[in-house]
Every structure is written in structure tokens, then in C-alpha cells.
Design an enzyme around this catalytic site. Sequence first.
Site, PDB file in Angstrom:
ATOM      1  N   LYS A 120      80.645  31.975  76.032  1.00 61.70           N
ATOM      2  CA  LYS A 120      80.577  33.126  75.118  1.00 61.70           C
ATOM      3  C   LYS A 120      81.919  33.371  74.437  1.00 61.70           C
ATOM      4  O   LYS A 120      81.967  33.796  73.293  1.00 61.70           O
ATOM      5  CB  LYS A 120      80.129  34.379  75.875  1.00 61.70           C
ATOM      6  CG  LYS A 120      78.642  34.370  76.166  1.00 61.70           C
ATOM      7  CD  LYS A 120      78.146  35.748  76.572  1.00 61.70           C
ATOM      8  CE  LYS A 120      76.660  35.735  76.824  1.00 61.70           C
ATOM      9  NZ  LYS A 120      76.180  36.959  77.478  1.00 61.70           N
ATOM     10  N   LYS A 202      70.065  25.231  75.915  1.00 56.55           N
ATOM     11  CA  LYS A 202      69.129  26.276  76.356  1.00 56.55           C
ATOM     12  C   LYS A 202      68.518  27.027  75.164  1.00 56.55           C
ATOM     13  O   LYS A 202      69.209  27.274  74.188  1.00 56.55           O
ATOM     14  CB  LYS A 202      69.934  27.246  77.239  1.00 56.55           C
ATOM     15  CG  LYS A 202      69.179  28.392  77.814  1.00 56.55           C
ATOM     16  CD  LYS A 202      70.115  29.331  78.558  1.00 56.55           C
ATOM     17  CE  LYS A 202      70.777  30.311  77.630  1.00 56.55           C
ATOM     18  NZ  LYS A 202      71.319  31.509  78.273  1.00 56.55           N
ATOM     19  N   LYS A 205      68.152  33.564  72.412  1.00 55.07           N
ATOM     20  CA  LYS A 205      67.784  34.514  71.348  1.00 55.07           C
ATOM     21  C   LYS A 205      68.898  34.668  70.321  1.00 55.07           C
ATOM     22  O   LYS A 205      68.677  35.197  69.244  1.00 55.07           O
ATOM     23  CB  LYS A 205      67.375  35.863  71.941  1.00 55.07           C
ATOM     24  CG  LYS A 205      68.364  36.476  72.906  1.00 55.07           C
ATOM     25  CD  LYS A 205      67.730  37.660  73.655  1.00 55.07           C
ATOM     26  CE  LYS A 205      68.542  38.004  74.891  1.00 55.07           C
ATOM     27  NZ  LYS A 205      67.814  38.421  76.036  1.00 55.07           N
TER      28      LYS A 205
END
Length: 338
Positions: A120, A202, A205
Site C-alpha cells: 500500500k 489479487k 476493489k
Amino acid sequence: MDTAQNQAKKKIIFSGMQPTGVLTLGNYIGALKNWIDLQDQYNCLYCIVDLHSLTVRQDPARLRKRSREVLMQYIAAGLDPEKNIIFYQSHVPAHSELSWILSCITYMGELNRMTQFKEKAQKNEGNVNAGLFTYPVLMAADILLYQADLVPVGEDQKQHLEIARDIATRFNNRYGNVFTIPEAYIPKVGARIMSLQEPTKKMSKSDENENAYIQILDEPNRIMNKIKRAVTDSEGQIRYSDQQPGVKNLLNIYSSLSGESIESALEHFENKGYGDLKKEVGETIVEALRPIQERFKELEKNKDYIDQIIKDNGDKANCFAQRTLRKVQKKVGLPPRI
Ligand code: TYM
């Protein structure tokens, strides 16, 4: 109806999802679907972890709207608000309070090892904030506050569960047994649903490419189109192999939603082509999501019902959380309330 005695004997489950974006098929297969299956055997708390979402910059009005939509999707997918405590993390201040205390027994080195933080931080280069770094501590607080025995999550959360266990064990060793040490519950098939466009990544969203993921609320046509465009390979053979990640992903989706084993799915698709596979996988998704979408539309019209759930469940969660928080505050030496 459960007797009070049965209710008391049941083990406790806690899990949550971020309302950062719309929920995806990955969230559904990796977590939500299992929550529905577990709700009768356990006392369950399912949270909308809105505080965690703040680690990435959010549009306030959208975050508010999405938080409510996630709550409605939990219910629409089959979580019974009478049986489970469904609530917003921010409505229970004990999460933030416990998180602070736990952050004082968590080491920088441990947090530095978290792969999700590294990923992230790379993705949000301009906003590597302290919340992003201490994210796993708040997650540990979520779980430990409710003395959860089991935490049903997808595979990407495994490392966060491990650090929650380490923090709980460290606290118990230092101050006496306060926390239950939680176990991860990760499904055998579907723990990691992959992107439809880059099947080695993966399904997420927050992917910029909308064709990479299916939303729980996507219309049937959109679902069929996204699956039709899903990246496969040039082998032309339907096998369950790491060399064919796109096909493997489609088989995982099919198997999780149809309840058929991978072996029986492979038999089912023997001598069929990728076109057939995609058509059937698409239809299976449409059929699995149809009742959720219908129920969601009904819930959207029922504002008072949802408001009442938010209020009642928030109160229940607060009550539960306070018990653990008070115990922790006492153990670490904070002065008693007079
Ligand atoms: P989040 O919001 O990213 O995802 C919610 C749940 O969905 C699972 N999941 C997937 N499973 C399979 N394939 C995928 N592609 C996929 N994408 C997501 C996740 O594993 C997760 O179970 N940190 C958590 C939220 C959280 C939490 C908690 C979870 C905060 N506190 C306490 C459990 C207990 C997260 O970001 O999940």
C-alpha cells in the site's frame, strides 16, 4: 430460537470489511459467503471497518454512502441482523482506545514486515501516513475486544491475523490472561480470487481497471461481459494448474459458487473449450448474486429498518467491547473511574 445457555456456549467470530470501495466477488467468495455459513454455529460480530478506510484518502460523502451500502450488502447476502451483531467500527470508540494501548506493546520492526503495508505504501506514495503503518494494530484491537475465537478472512489477511495473535500473546504474558488467542479461518477454495485481467494479482476493489473485478452489485450483462473478457492463455485445455492462472481462477470461482469440488468441475468441463467455461462461470456468478441484488434493492427502500439495525447493533457491540476495554485498562494500570 437459541436458548440463553446454548448462546453462551457458542464460540465467537469476528470479521470485517473496509468500505473503501464497492464489494467484489473476491470479498464475497473469500469472506462474506463463509460468514453466512458460520452464523448458526457461532456468536458472530461483523463489522464495517470505516476507520481502517481512512488510511487512504476518502471523499467523505462517498465513504458515508459506501459504509451504509456495505452494511446492506452484508444483510442482503444473508447475514441475519437478529443473529449477528452487524455494526460500524467508528460507532464503538473502544476500538480506537484499545488500539492505542496495543500500539504501545507492538514493535516498529513487526509492523515493518507487513507485506500489505509495503504494497500500500508503494501504491500511495504521496500518502504513506502513520495510520497505514499501524493499521494491523487497529485490526488486532477489533478482534481482541470481542474475545474472538475465529476470524474468517481471505488469504491476504493471514499475516495480519498472525500479528494479532502475537500482540495478544505478548499482552497475556505481561499482564495475565485477558485475551482469547484468535485463529484464522481461511476457505480451502476461493481464499484468493484473482484479477480477471492479470490473474497473477489479487482481485481488488481498488483496481483501476474495472474489468479486473466483479462487483457484488454488477448487472448480469456486465458480469457476463467481464467474464468473457477475462484473460486466459493459449493452451486451449481446461486444467487446474499454476501454469494457467486465468483458467484456474475461473475454476475456483465456479467451484466456490456451485459447491462442486475442483475434480468434479474438471470432469464437468472435460472436452469443453474456454468459451463454454466462461459462459458457465458467468451464469453461475449471475445466479449466485441475483438474490443478493434483489434483496439489496428492497433494503435500500427501507431506511428506518436499516437505521434501527445500526442503532441496536452498535449498542450491543459497545456493551461487549467495554467489558474487555475496562479489563485491559485496569491491567495496564490506568486509574479506575470513581
Ligand atoms: P478487505 O476489506 O480488504 O477485504 C474484506 C475481506 O475480503 C477478503 N478478500 C478476498 N478474498 C479472496 N480473494 C480476494 N481477491 C479478496 N479480496 C479481499 C479479505 O481477505 C477480507 O477477509 N484488514 C481487513 C479488514 C479488517 C478485518 C478486521 C478483517 C479490519 N479489521 C478484523 C478481519 C478481522 C481488510 O482490509 O479486508
